[in-house]
Structures are given as structure tokens and as C-alpha cells.
Write a protein that holds these residues in place. Structure first.
Motif, PDB file in Angstrom:
ATOM      1  N   VAL A   1       0.873  -1.179   0.000  1.00  0.00           N
ATOM      2  CA  VAL A   1       0.000   0.000   0.000  1.00  0.00           C
ATOM      3  C   VAL A   1       0.905   1.223   0.000  1.00  0.00           C
ATOM      4  O   VAL A   1       1.905   1.269   0.720  1.00  0.00           O
ATOM      5  CB  VAL A   1      -0.939   0.027   1.218  1.00  0.00           C
ATOM      6  N   GLY A   2       0.564   2.217  -0.820  1.00  0.00           N
ATOM      7  CA  GLY A   2       1.290   3.470  -0.842  1.00  0.00           C
ATOM      8  C   GLY A   2       2.258   3.637  -1.989  1.00  0.00           C
ATOM      9  O   GLY A   2       2.940   4.656  -2.077  1.00  0.00           O
ATOM     10  N   LEU A   3       2.319   2.658  -2.911  1.00  0.00           N
ATOM     11  CA  LEU A   3       3.202   2.804  -4.059  1.00  0.00           C
ATOM     12  C   LEU A   3       2.613   3.808  -5.048  1.00  0.00           C
ATOM     13  O   LEU A   3       1.396   3.862  -5.242  1.00  0.00           O
ATOM     14  CB  LEU A   3       3.398   1.460  -4.757  1.00  0.00           C
ATOM     15  N   GLU A   4       3.482   4.562  -5.693  1.00  0.00           N
ATOM     16  CA  GLU A   4       3.016   5.525  -6.685  1.00  0.00           C
ATOM     17  C   GLU A   4       2.361   4.788  -7.852  1.00  0.00           C
ATOM     18  O   GLU A   4       2.913   3.822  -8.370  1.00  0.00           O
ATOM     19  CB  GLU A   4       4.184   6.371  -7.178  1.00  0.00           C
ATOM     20  N   PHE A   5       1.179   5.223  -8.232  1.00  0.00           N
ATOM     21  CA  PHE A   5       0.406   4.606  -9.310  1.00  0.00           C
ATOM     22  C   PHE A   5       0.178   3.107  -9.074  1.00  0.00           C
ATOM     23  O   PHE A   5       0.097   2.327 -10.020  1.00  0.00           O
ATOM     24  CB  PHE A   5       1.073   4.828 -10.671  1.00  0.00           C
ATOM     25  N   GLN A   6       0.048   2.724  -7.825  1.00  0.00           N
ATOM     26  CA  GLN A   6      -0.188   1.314  -7.497  1.00  0.00           C
ATOM     27  C   GLN A   6      -1.437   0.778  -8.182  1.00  0.00           C
ATOM     28  O   GLN A   6      -1.433  -0.279  -8.782  1.00  0.00           O
ATOM     29  CB  GLN A   6      -0.325   1.155  -5.980  1.00  0.00           C
ATOM     30  N   ARG A   7      -2.501   1.550  -8.069  1.00  0.00           N
ATOM     31  CA  ARG A   7      -3.737   1.220  -8.782  1.00  0.00           C
ATOM     32  C   ARG A   7      -4.249   2.404  -9.594  1.00  0.00           C
ATOM     33  O   ARG A   7      -4.970   2.221 -10.559  1.00  0.00           O
ATOM     34  CB  ARG A   7      -4.841   0.786  -7.798  1.00  0.00           C
ATOM     35  N   SER A   8      -3.894   3.594  -9.162  1.00  0.00           N
ATOM     36  CA  SER A   8      -4.499   4.775  -9.779  1.00  0.00           C
ATOM     37  C   SER A   8      -3.628   5.998  -9.593  1.00  0.00           C
ATOM     38  O   SER A   8      -2.575   5.967  -8.938  1.00  0.00           O
ATOM     39  CB  SER A   8      -5.877   5.044  -9.157  1.00  0.00           C
ATOM     40  N   PHE A   9      -4.096   7.074 -10.131  1.00  0.00           N
ATOM     41  CA  PHE A   9      -3.460   8.386 -10.033  1.00  0.00           C
ATOM     42  C   PHE A   9      -3.238   8.810  -8.584  1.00  0.00           C
ATOM     43  O   PHE A   9      -2.251   9.465  -8.252  1.00  0.00           O
ATOM     44  CB  PHE A   9      -4.366   9.387 -10.760  1.00  0.00           C
ATOM     45  N   SER A  10      -4.153   8.423  -7.677  1.00  0.00           N
ATOM     46  CA  SER A  10      -4.108   8.894  -6.291  1.00  0.00           C
ATOM     47  C   SER A  10      -3.555   7.877  -5.307  1.00  0.00           C
ATOM     48  O   SER A  10      -3.630   8.084  -4.095  1.00  0.00           O
ATOM     49  CB  SER A  10      -5.518   9.317  -5.844  1.00  0.00           C
ATOM     50  N   SER A  11      -2.976   6.789  -5.801  1.00  0.00           N
ATOM     51  CA  SER A  11      -2.565   5.697  -4.912  1.00  0.00           C
ATOM     52  C   SER A  11      -1.580   6.105  -3.823  1.00  0.00           C
ATOM     53  O   SER A  11      -1.609   5.533  -2.731  1.00  0.00           O
ATOM     54  CB  SER A  11      -1.955   4.558  -5.724  1.00  0.00           C
ATOM     55  N   ALA A  12      -0.679   7.026  -4.096  1.00  0.00           N
ATOM     56  CA  ALA A  12       0.342   7.391  -3.115  1.00  0.00           C
ATOM     57  C   ALA A  12      -0.041   8.625  -2.310  1.00  0.00           C
ATOM     58  O   ALA A  12       0.812   9.229  -1.664  1.00  0.00           O
ATOM     59  CB  ALA A  12       1.681   7.618  -3.809  1.00  0.00           C
ATOM     60  N   THR A  13      -1.320   8.994  -2.331  1.00  0.00           N
ATOM     61  CA  THR A  13      -1.766  10.198  -1.638  1.00  0.00           C
ATOM     62  C   THR A  13      -2.572   9.851  -0.395  1.00  0.00           C
ATOM     63  O   THR A  13      -3.038   8.723  -0.221  1.00  0.00           O
ATOM     64  CB  THR A  13      -2.648  11.061  -2.554  1.00  0.00           C
ATOM     65  N   LEU A  14      -2.749  10.846   0.465  1.00  0.00           N
ATOM     66  CA  LEU A  14      -3.552  10.650   1.672  1.00  0.00           C
ATOM     67  C   LEU A  14      -4.959  10.167   1.337  1.00  0.00           C
ATOM     68  O   LEU A  14      -5.518   9.318   2.029  1.00  0.00           O
ATOM     69  CB  LEU A  14      -3.629  11.965   2.458  1.00  0.00           C
ATOM     70  N   ARG A  15      -5.532  10.694   0.278  1.00  0.00           N
ATOM     71  CA  ARG A  15      -6.905  10.325  -0.056  1.00  0.00           C
ATOM     72  C   ARG A  15      -6.995   8.967  -0.745  1.00  0.00           C
ATOM     73  O   ARG A  15      -8.074   8.369  -0.804  1.00  0.00           O
ATOM     74  CB  ARG A  15      -7.547  11.388  -0.944  1.00  0.00           C
ATOM     75  N   GLY A  16      -5.876   8.474  -1.276  1.00  0.00           N
ATOM     76  CA  GLY A  16      -5.919   7.241  -2.051  1.00  0.00           C
ATOM     77  C   GLY A  16      -5.508   5.985  -1.319  1.00  0.00           C
ATOM     78  O   GLY A  16      -5.917   4.881  -1.692  1.00  0.00           O
ATOM     79  N   VAL A  17      -4.704   6.107  -0.247  1.00  0.00           N
ATOM     80  CA  VAL A  17      -4.168   4.913   0.393  1.00  0.00           C
ATOM     81  C   VAL A  17      -5.242   4.065   1.072  1.00  0.00           C
ATOM     82  O   VAL A  17      -5.144   2.830   1.104  1.00  0.00           O
ATOM     83  CB  VAL A  17      -3.055   5.255   1.398  1.00  0.00           C
ATOM     84  N   GLY A  18      -6.272   4.696   1.601  1.00  0.00           N
ATOM     85  CA  GLY A  18      -7.327   3.923   2.258  1.00  0.00           C
ATOM     86  C   GLY A  18      -8.078   3.041   1.284  1.00  0.00           C
ATOM     87  O   GLY A  18      -8.384   1.877   1.582  1.00  0.00           O
ATOM     88  N   ARG A  19      -8.363   3.578   0.117  1.00  0.00           N
ATOM     89  CA  ARG A  19      -9.059   2.809  -0.920  1.00  0.00           C
ATOM     90  C   ARG A  19      -8.214   1.613  -1.355  1.00  0.00           C
ATOM     91  O   ARG A  19      -8.710   0.489  -1.475  1.00  0.00           O
ATOM     92  CB  ARG A  19      -9.343   3.739  -2.093  1.00  0.00           C
ATOM     93  N   ASP A  20      -6.934   1.844  -1.561  1.00  0.00           N
ATOM     94  CA  ASP A  20      -6.054   0.753  -1.971  1.00  0.00           C
ATOM     95  C   ASP A  20      -5.876  -0.275  -0.863  1.00  0.00           C
ATOM     96  O   ASP A  20      -5.791  -1.476  -1.126  1.00  0.00           O
ATOM     97  CB  ASP A  20      -4.697   1.306  -2.387  1.00  0.00           C
ATOM     98  N   ALA A  21      -5.810   0.192   0.387  1.00  0.00           N
ATOM     99  CA  ALA A  21      -5.655  -0.737   1.514  1.00  0.00           C
ATOM    100  C   ALA A  21      -6.820  -1.711   1.577  1.00  0.00           C
ATOM    101  O   ALA A  21      -6.623  -2.913   1.803  1.00  0.00           O
ATOM    102  CB  ALA A  21      -5.525   0.043   2.816  1.00  0.00           C
ATOM    103  N   ARG A  22      -8.018  -1.207   1.390  1.00  0.00           N
ATOM    104  CA  ARG A  22      -9.196  -2.101   1.428  1.00  0.00           C
ATOM    105  C   ARG A  22      -9.112  -3.158   0.331  1.00  0.00           C
ATOM    106  O   ARG A  22      -9.407  -4.342   0.567  1.00  0.00           O
ATOM    107  CB  ARG A  22     -10.474  -1.268   1.277  1.00  0.00           C
ATOM    108  N   ARG A  23      -8.708  -2.746  -0.853  1.00  0.00           N
ATOM    109  CA  ARG A  23      -8.615  -3.690  -1.977  1.00  0.00           C
ATOM    110  C   ARG A  23      -7.521  -4.729  -1.738  1.00  0.00           C
ATOM    111  O   ARG A  23      -7.700  -5.914  -2.023  1.00  0.00           O
ATOM    112  CB  ARG A  23      -8.338  -2.934  -3.275  1.00  0.00           C
ATOM    113  N   VAL A  24      -6.390  -4.280  -1.228  1.00  0.00           N
ATOM    114  CA  VAL A  24      -5.273  -5.203  -0.995  1.00  0.00           C
ATOM    115  C   VAL A  24      -5.640  -6.235   0.069  1.00  0.00           C
ATOM    116  O   VAL A  24      -5.368  -7.434  -0.095  1.00  0.00           O
ATOM    117  CB  VAL A  24      -4.007  -4.426  -0.595  1.00  0.00           C
ATOM    118  N   LEU A  25      -6.278  -5.796   1.137  1.00  0.00           N
ATOM    119  CA  LEU A  25      -6.647  -6.754   2.185  1.00  0.00           C
ATOM    120  C   LEU A  25      -7.685  -7.745   1.693  1.00  0.00           C
ATOM    121  O   LEU A  25      -7.655  -8.921   2.083  1.00  0.00           O
ATOM    122  CB  LEU A  25      -7.158  -6.008   3.422  1.00  0.00           C
TER     123      LEU A  25
END
Length: 351
Positions: free
Chosen positions: A316-340
Motif C-alpha cells: 500500500v502506498g506505491l506511486e500509481f499502485q492502482r491509480s493516479f491517487s494511490s500514493a496520496t492521503l486520499r488514495g491509500v485507504g481505498r487501496d488498503a481495502r482492496r489489498v486486504l
């Protein structure tokens, strides 16, 4: 050796968002952080750093930033916010625990920290992000430059550069912001390989991030589009106006660096006191080397944050991990849910 359901490496924005997402899935996570407090890279950024996204779009899940939601928070506000966020987490956070090695053992992963502590985890999320290792480009002549060479990660305030000739290498929001900051006391040029494209921060009276969210661009995989062409810089007009004064100015990347002098694309040669490298970061994931999770360049092999080579490992937190906002404060929560969801560690609330 302790046994845990989920180990999270890092207590920056990505690690904290992952811990909260884990709790929402009925999991108690162990968060291992090398520093003595939460916050990741934020406490180490330059003093004048101001977010280019308003507070309403700069918060982690479940805990809005206090104050005016339309203001643009500064570094210290985010540091305080992240530390406060830990008070609302049901997670086992342990500071001063630098993970040095992760190894597969049967159906689990074993983590070893610098003090010799060992943890056996059903699943591991590497949340040390993409901003842990400052990138120093291989510029010809850089190693022989007799002046000061400083990465933006080491820049704090302009005072020490008073009266100097400074070249900031690399554009982007940080490079532009630092160049403008330095110009209050020094003669500054921003050296980039392409032009700076100024992006209106509030088109039609709405912040750009409002449009990103409404249009769906915030969750779109735009890496190739973003990396092509000009350097995009979000601006409310202040930075464009600063560059219009001629100090700082923007120049094509210098063609040669010899001793203390740079040769610009137009053939002009001049002496420079400081080269400040606003050249980005790379993920610091050396602790995963024993797992086979990284490619030859040390980059994680993953799809959407799920390791393609190591079962039970996610990011979680990689740049462009899933999207434009993946490495941002607003994007990490969304990616964390998907990864878990993808990792599906066993639902075990205690160790």
C-alpha cells in the motif's frame, strides 16, 4: 517468535490506513515502524510544504482533518494529524522496530527487525510507500561537483542559501515550490527536460481534486498519460507569477556539468553554488529481497498491490499502485481495502 494474522511495515499514511482497513475486516494488525513516532516521510519534508489538495481531499478514512475543509494544509498540520490518527486505531503499533528482513516460511512470512525480534505473519503489507529513498540521478559530472549537492528530501528552509546561485534539478510540484521558496534569498533556476505545464488549481471555481473525484479520474490508471510530455504543476497563480519575475526561472536541462560550472542548452556557462535535486524517490523495499518479491532493479512485482510472486504479501502506498491517487492521503485507504480483500488473511483478532 510472535505469531500474528497481519503485519504492516511502516506507520506512515499507508500503514495507518491499512491498520484501519484491517480493523474493519475484523483483524488486529501489528504495525512495525522504524521511527519513534508515526508519520512516515511527512516530518522530514521542507518547512514551507503546502498540500496541493484541500483538507477535504487530504484525509485518511474515518477521520477528517479538522478546520476549514477547503484550506490547503501545511506539513506540520499533516504530521500532527497522522499522529492523532493513531489514537483512533485499534492496532498494535510498535516504534523503533526497523524491519530488516522478510522470509517465506511454509504458509507464512517471518519478519526480523534490527533488534533481533521475529514475527511470523499469515499476511504482510509493505507500507513503506514510494517516498522512502531519495533518487539521485546519474548526471555526468555530479560526483565531481565541488559545491553543495542536496536532494529535496534534505531541504528544510532557504536561509542557508542566501546569496547563492542555485539550480533546482527536476520539476513537479515540489521542485517548483522549493525553487520559489529559495528565490526569496538566492538566484534560482529550475532545470527540467521538458516545459512546465501550469494546471489551474481551481478551474471554474472548484478545486481540481473535486473534478478528479467527480469525473472518476482520481481512480483511473493514468501513469502513462501523466509521465508523457510536459511537467504538470498544480498552481493557484502564485508560482506562475513567481516565475514570471525571472527569479526563479525555468531552463532546459543543462548539457554539461564540469567542476563548479554548468553549461546550459544555449551554450551559456556559469558557476553554481548548489545543485538541489528535486528528482523524486524510489521504494525502499530491500527487506523483501530474500522473498523474490522484487525485480532486478528492486521494484516490487505486483498487480494492484498484490505480490505476483509471494503469497500473502501486499503493498500500500506505491506511486500509481492502482491509480493516479494511490500514493496520496486520499488514495491509500481505498487501496488498503482492496489489498486486504486480495490477501484475505485469516480473521484472527488475537495472537
Amino acid at each position: 517468535m510472535e505469531h500474528v494474522s497481519l503485519a504492516v511495515i511502516g506507520a506512515g499514511q499507508a500503514g495507518l490506513a491499512t491498520a484501519r482497513a484491517a480493523r474493519r475486516r475484523g483483524l488486529t494488525s501489528l504495525v512495525l515502524e522504524a521511527a519513534d513516532s508515526a508519520g512516515g516521510s511527512w516530518p522530514h519534508y521542507y518547512d514551507s510544504l503546502t498540500l496541493f489538495s484541500p483538507a477535504r481531499f487530504s484525509a485518511l478514512p474515518g477521520h477528517p482533518l479538522p478546520g476549514d475543509p477547503d484550506r490547503y494544509p501545511r506539513r506540520d498540520e499533516i504530521v500532527a494529524y497522522l499522529r492523532d490518527y493513531t489514537e483512533h486505531l485499534d492496532a498494535d503499533l510498535r516504534y523503533g522496530q526497523r524491519v530488516e528482513r522478510v522470509e517465506p516460511r511454509g504458509d507464512a512470512l517471518v519478519l526480523t527487525t534490527a533488534d533481533g525480534s521475529r514475527f511470523r505473519a499469515s499476511a504482510v503489507v509493505a507500507a513503506t510507500g514510494g517516498f522512502s529513498r531519495p533518487h539521485r540521478p546519474a548526471l555526468p559530472g555530479l560526483d565531481a561537483f565541488p559545491g553543495t549537492v542536496l536532494h529535496s528530501a534534505g531541504y528544510r528552509r532557504p536561509d542557508a542559501f542566501a546569496g547563492q546561485r542555485v539550480v533546482v534539478v527536476g520539476g513537479g510540484n515540489s521542485g517548483v515550490q522549493i525553487a520559489a521558496d529559495l528565490a526569496s534569498v538566492a538566484r534560482v533556476s529550475l532545470a527540467t527536460r521538458g516545459p512546465v505545464a501550469w494546471v489551474n488549481q481551481r478551474p471554474l471555481g472548484r478545486d481540481l481534486h473535486w473534478w478528479f473525484t467527480r469525473s472518476g479520474l482520481d481512480t483511473a490508471p493514468l501513469r502513462r498519460v501523466w509521465e508523457r510530455g510536459a511537467t504538470l504543476v498544480i498552481d493557484d497563480g502564485r508560482y506562475r507569477a513567481a516565475f514570471a519575475t525571472g527569479n526563479p526561472d525555468r531552463r532546459e536541462m543543462f548539457s554539461e556539468l564540469r567542476g563548479e560550472k554548468v553549461t546550459w542548452a544555449d551554450g551559456t556557462v556559469e558557476r553554481v553554488d548548489t545543485l538541489l535535486l528535486a528528482t523524486g524517490y524510489r521504494p525502499a523495499l530491500d527487506y523483501l529481497a530474500p522473498t523474490g518479491a522484487l525485480d532486478a532493479r528492486g521494484r516490487p512485482l505486483h498487480r494492484g498491490g498484490i505480490s505476483t510472486t509471494v503469497p500473502g504479501l501486499g503493498y500500500v502506498g506505491l506511486e500509481f499502485q492502482r491509480s493516479f491517487s494511490s500514493a496520496t492521503l486520499r488514495g491509500v485507504g481505498r487501496d488498503a481495502r482492496r489489498v486486504l480483500r486480495g490477501l484475505s488473511p485469516r480473521r484472527r483478532g488475537s495472537r
